[in-house]
Scaffold this active site. Structure first.
Site, PDB file in Angstrom:
ATOM      1  N   ASN A   1      -1.282  17.696 -21.154  1.00  0.00           N
ATOM      2  CA  ASN A   1      -1.589  16.629 -22.115  1.00  0.00           C
ATOM      3  C   ASN A   1      -1.685  17.157 -23.542  1.00  0.00           C
ATOM      4  O   ASN A   1      -2.149  16.444 -24.435  1.00  0.00           O
ATOM      5  CB  ASN A   1      -2.918  15.942 -21.748  1.00  0.00           C
TER       6      ASN A   1
ATOM      7  N   LYS B   1       6.016  22.750 -14.741  1.00  0.00           N
ATOM      8  CA  LYS B   1       5.246  21.585 -14.283  1.00  0.00           C
ATOM      9  C   LYS B   1       4.832  21.786 -12.824  1.00  0.00           C
ATOM     10  O   LYS B   1       3.705  21.466 -12.442  1.00  0.00           O
ATOM     11  CB  LYS B   1       6.049  20.295 -14.474  1.00  0.00           C
TER      12      LYS B   1
ATOM     13  N   GLU C   1       8.479  17.122 -25.568  1.00  0.00           N
ATOM     14  CA  GLU C   1       7.840  17.565 -24.313  1.00  0.00           C
ATOM     15  C   GLU C   1       8.354  18.965 -23.928  1.00  0.00           C
ATOM     16  O   GLU C   1       7.606  19.768 -23.371  1.00  0.00           O
ATOM     17  CB  GLU C   1       8.108  16.575 -23.174  1.00  0.00           C
TER      18      GLU C   1
ATOM     19  N   HIS D   1       6.987   7.961 -27.910  1.00  0.00           N
ATOM     20  CA  HIS D   1       6.053   8.893 -27.270  1.00  0.00           C
ATOM     21  C   HIS D   1       6.263  10.325 -27.780  1.00  0.00           C
ATOM     22  O   HIS D   1       5.313  11.004 -28.174  1.00  0.00           O
ATOM     23  CB  HIS D   1       6.245   8.822 -25.753  1.00  0.00           C
TER      24      HIS D   1
ATOM     25  N   LYS E   1       2.647  11.115 -11.510  1.00  0.00           N
ATOM     26  CA  LYS E   1       1.831  10.189 -12.293  1.00  0.00           C
ATOM     27  C   LYS E   1       2.615   8.905 -12.470  1.00  0.00           C
ATOM     28  O   LYS E   1       3.755   8.932 -12.948  1.00  0.00           O
ATOM     29  CB  LYS E   1       1.507  10.770 -13.664  1.00  0.00           C
TER      30      LYS E   1
ATOM     31  N   HIS F   1      -1.261  14.920 -26.523  1.00  0.00           N
ATOM     32  CA  HIS F   1      -1.183  13.542 -26.040  1.00  0.00           C
ATOM     33  C   HIS F   1      -2.383  12.670 -26.439  1.00  0.00           C
ATOM     34  O   HIS F   1      -2.237  11.461 -26.532  1.00  0.00           O
ATOM     35  CB  HIS F   1      -1.017  13.512 -24.517  1.00  0.00           C
TER      36      HIS F   1
ATOM     37  N   ARG G   1       0.820  -1.233   0.000  1.00  0.00           N
ATOM     38  CA  ARG G   1       0.000   0.000   0.000  1.00  0.00           C
ATOM     39  C   ARG G   1       0.846   1.270   0.000  1.00  0.00           C
ATOM     40  O   ARG G   1       0.400   2.329   0.412  1.00  0.00           O
ATOM     41  CB  ARG G   1      -0.970   0.032   1.178  1.00  0.00           C
TER      42      ARG G   1
ATOM     43  N   HIS H   1      -1.182   9.484 -28.065  1.00  0.00           N
ATOM     44  CA  HIS H   1      -1.367   8.115 -27.563  1.00  0.00           C
ATOM     45  C   HIS H   1      -1.988   7.223 -28.636  1.00  0.00           C
ATOM     46  O   HIS H   1      -1.652   6.040 -28.744  1.00  0.00           O
ATOM     47  CB  HIS H   1      -2.247   8.114 -26.305  1.00  0.00           C
TER      48      HIS H   1
ATOM     49  N   GLU I   1      -5.303  16.264 -11.450  1.00  0.00           N
ATOM     50  CA  GLU I   1      -5.842  16.532 -12.787  1.00  0.00           C
ATOM     51  C   GLU I   1      -7.363  16.655 -12.832  1.00  0.00           C
ATOM     52  O   GLU I   1      -8.054  15.955 -13.570  1.00  0.00           O
ATOM     53  CB  GLU I   1      -5.357  15.444 -13.765  1.00  0.00           C
TER      54      GLU I   1
ATOM     55  N   ARG J   1      -4.173  20.753 -14.834  1.00  0.00           N
ATOM     56  CA  ARG J   1      -3.085  19.810 -15.174  1.00  0.00           C
ATOM     57  C   ARG J   1      -3.262  19.191 -16.556  1.00  0.00           C
ATOM     58  O   ARG J   1      -2.287  18.784 -17.190  1.00  0.00           O
ATOM     59  CB  ARG J   1      -2.975  18.711 -14.099  1.00  0.00           C
TER      60      ARG J   1
HETATM   61  N1  GLY Z   1       2.624  14.030 -18.264  1.00  0.00           N
HETATM   62  C1  GLY Z   1       1.530  14.810 -17.933  1.00  0.00           C
HETATM   63  C2  GLY Z   1       1.338  15.008 -16.461  1.00  0.00           C
HETATM   64  O1  GLY Z   1       2.223  14.699 -15.686  1.00  0.00           O
HETATM   65  O2  GLY Z   1       0.311  15.467 -16.049  1.00  0.00           O
END
Ligand code: GLY
Length: 369
Positions: free
Chosen positions: A249, A231, A189, A268, A147, A252, A125, A256, A241, A245
């Site tokens: 993306n 960031k 990125e 990516h 993430k 993305h 956990r 994706h 998010e 946040r």
């Molecule tokens: N890679 C996008 C984020 O960390 O929200």
């Protein structure tokens, strides 16, 4: 060296600079060095490529700090983020009686960081973990913000957790051994941060084409630190998010889908580059974005050696996008630019998305042009 404090629920520092791997003892947070002093276990997760370059060096450093190092080496590439690989690593740790007072070190790029982070979030956990990113992409994006995820056959990152590391140490000298391909992957990125948040950064990236300047440790430290600062600004306001946040993306959703359609043979960063240009051109076409932004973005992506088109049929991309986790019922949150340095979250009916992004519905062909 630059240090950025990440102000999330579990706050931590990100250190960026040249030669930092030799300063681990000074830069790791006290709870980590204390764990070493009491002989805790350090599960060092890395991939085959990184292991052959830095595995031994980092193991030795951790041993010097007092840790009992247990190294787990996964195959290089996206396959390491599978459910099977994840279960195997859980057993690896259980067999070795890893406890909550031990910790995980993720030494590698985005794949290793996401996988090791998800292990750390879920094993017993939750146990502490440290990110030691070795790629540009991991440095500017995946190692910061918490993430963590693994993939399902149905899509990328569909199982995961928000789980922050206790520290991140980015030695920009490790970037020296990256292939040009992997380096430019991370540049997508970096360009993304310029597009969503910071015109000055974008301009700087146009003036200094990073793939040609990667030996410039000061420049690399400065650029990576700026991306991490952005960031931080975003993630500290919206860790899980719920809104803001999602800006991160940008490119993305389509990206994706491109990755998935290629069976992950398109990386990516390249997929995100294609996604950014498609979203920008669609926004320009719809009168949402200033004219000429698509052309400027295309120019910088090309200068960096990143792709701006794809041959995948629109239908296949559309279907893959519908499986994306950014779909919220009948709506999708698309990130669209208004101008360089400013993007926003545009809610769109999923039924309209394909036509908006890919042109006339049902048409196949080269959609990014
Ligand atoms: N890679 C996008 C984020 O960390 O929200």
């Amino acid at each position: 060296m630059k240090t950025i404090h990440i102000n999330t629920i579990r706050p931590y520092d990100v250190h960026i600079g040249a030669g930092l791997m030799d300063q681990l003892a000074d830069l790791l947070p006290p709870k980590v060095t204390k764990a070493g002093l009491r002989g805790a276990k350090a599960v060092l997760i890395t991939d085959e490529n990184v292991d052959s370059l830095y595995g031994e060096r980092v193991s030795e450093k951790l041993e010097t700090l007092g840790f009992q190092v247990m190294k787990a080496v996964v195959p290089a590439g996206e396959t390491a983020k599978s459910g099977e690989a994840y279960l195997k690593l859980l057993s690896f740790m259980a067999d070795r009686h890893v406890s909550r007072s031990d910790m995980i070190f993720a030494l590698g790029g985005g794949v290793v960081g996401d996988l090791a982070g998800f292990l750390a979030a879920t094993f017993l956990r939750g146990i502490d973990f440290v990110q030691l990113p070795t790629t540009l992409l991991a440095a500017v994006d995946s190692s910061v913000g918490g993430k963590t995820a693994i993939n399902l056959p149905e899509g990328k990152n569909l199982v995961g957790a928000f789980y922050q590391p206790v520290g991140v140490i980015m030695d920009v000298r490790l970037l020296d051994t990256l292939s040009r391909e992997i380096f430019i992957d991370g540049c997508a990125e970096v360009i993304k941060y310029g597009m969503i948040w910071d015109r000055a950064l974008f301009d700087k990236l146009e003036r200094h084409v990073l793939p040609d300047k990667r030996q410039d440790e000061e420049l690399m430290t400065e650029i990576i630190a700026r991306c991490v600062e952005i960031k931080e600004e975003v993630v500290s306001q919206d860790e899980r998010e719920k809104g803001l946040r999602a800006l991160l993306n940008f490119g993305h959703t389509i990206g994706h889908a491109v990755e998935k359609n290629s069976g992950f043979s398109i990386s990516h960063g390249k997929a995100v580059a294609i996604g950014m240009i498609m979203a920008t051109k669609a926004a320009e076409q719809a009168g949402i974005c200033e004219k000429g932004v698509g052309q400027t973005l295309e120019r910088i992506l090309t200068a960096y050696g990143l792709p701006v088109t794809t041959d995948f049929p629109g239908r296949a991309l559309g279907e893959a996008m519908l499986a994306d986790k950014k779909i919220d019922g009948a709506k999708i949150h698309l990130i669209l630019p208004k101008k360089i340095g400013e993007c926003y979250i545009h809610d769109m009916k999923t039924a309209e998305m394909e036509t908006f992004l890919l042109g006339a519905e049902g048409t196949d062909g080269d959609y990014a042009k």
